[in-house]
Design an enzyme around this catalytic site. Structure first.
Site, PDB file in Angstrom:
ATOM      1  N   ASP A  45      -5.328 -94.623  -8.998  1.00 28.10           N
ATOM      2  CA  ASP A  45      -5.648 -94.975 -10.379  1.00 28.10           C
ATOM      3  C   ASP A  45      -4.954 -93.991 -11.325  1.00 28.10           C
ATOM      4  O   ASP A  45      -5.300 -92.812 -11.363  1.00 28.10           O
ATOM      5  CB  ASP A  45      -7.168 -94.908 -10.573  1.00 28.10           C
ATOM      6  CG  ASP A  45      -7.639 -95.629 -11.819  1.00 28.10           C
ATOM      7  OD1 ASP A  45      -6.806 -95.933 -12.685  1.00 28.10           O
ATOM      8  OD2 ASP A  45      -8.849 -95.887 -11.925  1.00 28.10           O
ATOM      9  N   CYS A  81      -5.058-100.200 -16.533  1.00 31.72           N
ATOM     10  CA  CYS A  81      -5.793-100.476 -15.302  1.00 31.72           C
ATOM     11  C   CYS A  81      -6.117-101.947 -15.087  1.00 31.72           C
ATOM     12  O   CYS A  81      -5.695-102.555 -14.105  1.00 31.72           O
ATOM     13  CB  CYS A  81      -7.092 -99.669 -15.282  1.00 31.72           C
ATOM     14  SG  CYS A  81      -6.873 -97.885 -15.433  1.00 31.72           S
ATOM     15  N   ASP A 316      -1.963 -98.354 -10.014  1.00 34.03           N
ATOM     16  CA  ASP A 316      -2.089 -99.450 -10.981  1.00 34.03           C
ATOM     17  C   ASP A 316      -1.245 -99.227 -12.228  1.00 34.03           C
ATOM     18  O   ASP A 316      -0.953-100.171 -12.966  1.00 34.03           O
ATOM     19  CB  ASP A 316      -3.553 -99.694 -11.358  1.00 34.03           C
ATOM     20  CG  ASP A 316      -4.247 -98.462 -11.932  1.00 34.03           C
ATOM     21  OD1 ASP A 316      -3.609 -97.400 -12.042  1.00 34.03           O
ATOM     22  OD2 ASP A 316      -5.449 -98.570 -12.267  1.00 34.03           O
ATOM     23  N   ASN A 317      -0.865 -98.013 -12.529  1.00 36.71           N
ATOM     24  CA  ASN A 317       0.035 -97.717 -13.657  1.00 36.71           C
ATOM     25  C   ASN A 317       0.460 -96.262 -13.561  1.00 36.71           C
ATOM     26  O   ASN A 317      -0.054 -95.498 -12.731  1.00 36.71           O
ATOM     27  CB  ASN A 317      -0.640 -97.971 -15.019  1.00 36.71           C
ATOM     28  CG  ASN A 317      -2.018 -97.364 -15.160  1.00 36.71           C
ATOM     29  OD1 ASN A 317      -3.036 -98.073 -15.112  1.00 36.71           O
ATOM     30  ND2 ASN A 317      -2.077 -96.059 -15.336  1.00 36.71           N
TER      31      ASN A 317
END
Length: 542
Positions: A45, A81, A316-317
């Site tokens: 995350d 997210c 996710d990023n």
């Protein structure tokens, strides 16, 4: 055993039992030898790759990256997210799954999302069409467990075993939905530290799962998301580390959109100290992720299942800490926020490979379905399987050269409590009132990666209809917006390509891009002639 009694009947019963047992054992052995591969997806995350986010993950790089393939051009379709996770699960761009940001209003884990998308996520297809056992543990979508999203009783379709974190990332004092029942956790490291809890629950699944079905595991760690709480044994690691002072660190983005231009440059000493401290804490949380990866890989090896298991590791990023004087967050169009790590090991993947081919998070679902033997063309997905790349069956001349990034900002009609004097429209503001997001931080980009060119073209849905263009080969830190000097023909082509991608669905999202070799476009036209007048495109985002 057969007991005494009526001999003919007992003998017949014995024979039937023996035949049945032999049939089960034979089919089990056959199934074991011909079984489809197992698949593990480890999702972090906010893990960047542009600022050295993989540095603490030495075991992960050795056990997954060095044992398989590392993708150097892996990106997300949205740098936040919830929309990014929705793209991973559905294989769709945000304009098709309609999750725009982290709020319920942005469709994050909403009832509308559940009704329209959850039944066709790739885990649901794995379970329904390929008979996979499926296991989820960790952060799902940011608003999961919210009362308006069905509470923790809601179990998304497709999961045989479900351990979902209520709402956003935490390390202590959280609630898990364990197959639909709330499980409260406190602040005792030995039994509550979430990264370790996810590791232990994953091991339990491996211990008790069926031995006759392939399995899919998705382990979604909180790290390195805030609040950046490290395990006790790692709280003093990286004490001398600071955020990288790259050329775009603590500089003014004078030629960028208004949200970047409003950042105070140079940053205050307190802001720099804060972001350096956050950078260290982020790295410390990753050491437990590294332990989780090692634990899972070793357990698969001990069980004799590692050689038949694909293991994906990604995020996710990305993230930024001080770039263009933004203290820390994601949500921006730049490389540090949209580029992510991606490493995969598994059957038929040779070790120590590096691929420069362009892949995106919308491709994860199609790739996993392809591994399971499901025809992606029969799904609603926009992405494409990159399994042929991992197996060495495709070359750059036949692969995609561009993809879409899109984001819709938060903050409409809401004032950020940190900076109420700024009024409604901005969010994620720091005490010195540098805001990381706004309702019109809304943009769409075409990111092009080809052997002859690396380019980014972006349009904003704001009052300026602002355009940003970067030559990533000459300017990897995106210091100079060349929208006013680039050749008008290129601008028009990129504008047209952007509109095509923004309206694409399924197969049309995979059509060749502007710089695809099959188009025979001349990249030398890119940079125009000195003195070329600015071009302003008046095409609003749809």
């Amino acid at each position: 055993m057969c007991s005494t009694g009526s001999f003919p009947l007992q003998l017949l019963n014995c024979l039937l039992i023996c035949v049945t047992l032999w049939s089960c054992l034979s089919s089990g052995a056959s199934a074991e030898s011909n079984r489809r591969p197992n698949i593990v997806l480890i999702l972090t995350d906010d893990l960047d790759v542009a600022m050295g986010g993989l540095t603490p993950l030495k075991k992960t790089k050795k056990l997954i990256g060095d044992a398989g393939v590392s993708f150097t051009n892996a990106f997300v379709a949205s740098p936040l997210c919830c929309p990014s996770r929705a793209s991973i699960l559905t294989g769709k761009y945000p304009h098709n799954h309609r999750v725009t940001n982290n709020t319920l209003e942005g469709n994050c884990s909403s009832k509308a999302w559940q009704k329209s998308e959850e039944a066709t996520t790739f885990p649901a297809l794995l379970k329904a069409h390929a008979d996979y056992q499926t296991f989820f543990a960790g952060k799902y979508l940011n608003q999961y467990g919210h009362a308006q999203a069905g509470g923790v009783e809601h179990i998304p379709p497709g999961w045989s075993f479900w351990v979902g974190l209520e709402k956003n990332s935490k390390y202590y004092n959280y609630t898990l939905s364990v197959n639909g029942k709330a499980q409260k956790h406190g602040s005792d490291y030995s039994k509550d530290y979430l990264t370790d809890v996810l590791a232990n629950m994953s091991l339990e699944f491996l211990q008790y799962k069926s031995s006759y079905q392939p399995f899919f595991m998705m382990v979604s760690t909180p790290a390195p998301h805030s609040p950046w709480t490290a395990a006790p044994q790692y709280q003093n690691s990286f004490n001398g580390t600071k955020a990288p002072r790259d050329p775009n660190f603590n500089v003014h983005g004078k030629d960028k959109h208004w949200l970047i231009r409003q950042a105070k440059t140079p940053m205050s000493n307190s802001s720099v100290q804060f972001l350096d401290d956050a950078f260290r804490k982020r790295w410390r949380t990753l050491l437990s992720v590294d332990d989780l990866v090692e634990t899972l890989v070793k357990r698969l090896e001990i069980r004799g299942e590692l050689d038949n298991t694909y293991i994906f590791f990604t995020s996710d990023n990305g993230y930024h800490t001080g770039q263009f004087s933004l203290p820390l967050d994601k949500r921006q169009l730049y490389e540090f926020d949209i580029r992510v790590p991606l490493m995969v090991r598994g059957p038929k993947i040779k070790a120590n490979q590096t691929s420069q081919m362009l892949v995106a998070n919308i491709d994860l679902g199609p790739t996993i379905l392809d591994i399971a033997g499901i025809d992606v063309n029969k799904t609603q997905m926009d992405g494409v399987s990159f399994l042929p790349i991992m197996e060495g069956k495709v070359n750059s001349s036949s692969w995609r050269t561009d993809f879409l990034v899109e984001y819709e900002g938060e903050g409409r009609n809401v004032s950020d409590p940190a900076c109420p004097l700024l009024g409604p429209g901005v969010s994620e503001c720091f005490p010195d009132c540098v805001c990381e997001d706004a309702f019109n931080n809304t943009y769409a980009c075409v990111r092009t990666v080809a052997p002859s060119v690396s380019l980014q073209y972006c349009e904003f849905d704001d009052n300026e209809v602002f355009v940003e263009v970067y030559n990533m080969t000459a300017d990897p830190f995106q210091l100079k917006n060349i929208a006013k000097t680039i050749d008008q023909e290129v601008l028009e082509k990129m504008n047209h390509r952007l509109m095509m991608l923004q309206s694409c669905a399924k197969q049309s999202c995979r059509t060749p891009g502007v710089y695809d070799p099959r188009y025979k476009f001349n990249p030398r036209q890119m940079f125009g002639a000195p003195g070329w007048q600015p071009v302003r495109l008046q095409q609003k985002l749809k």
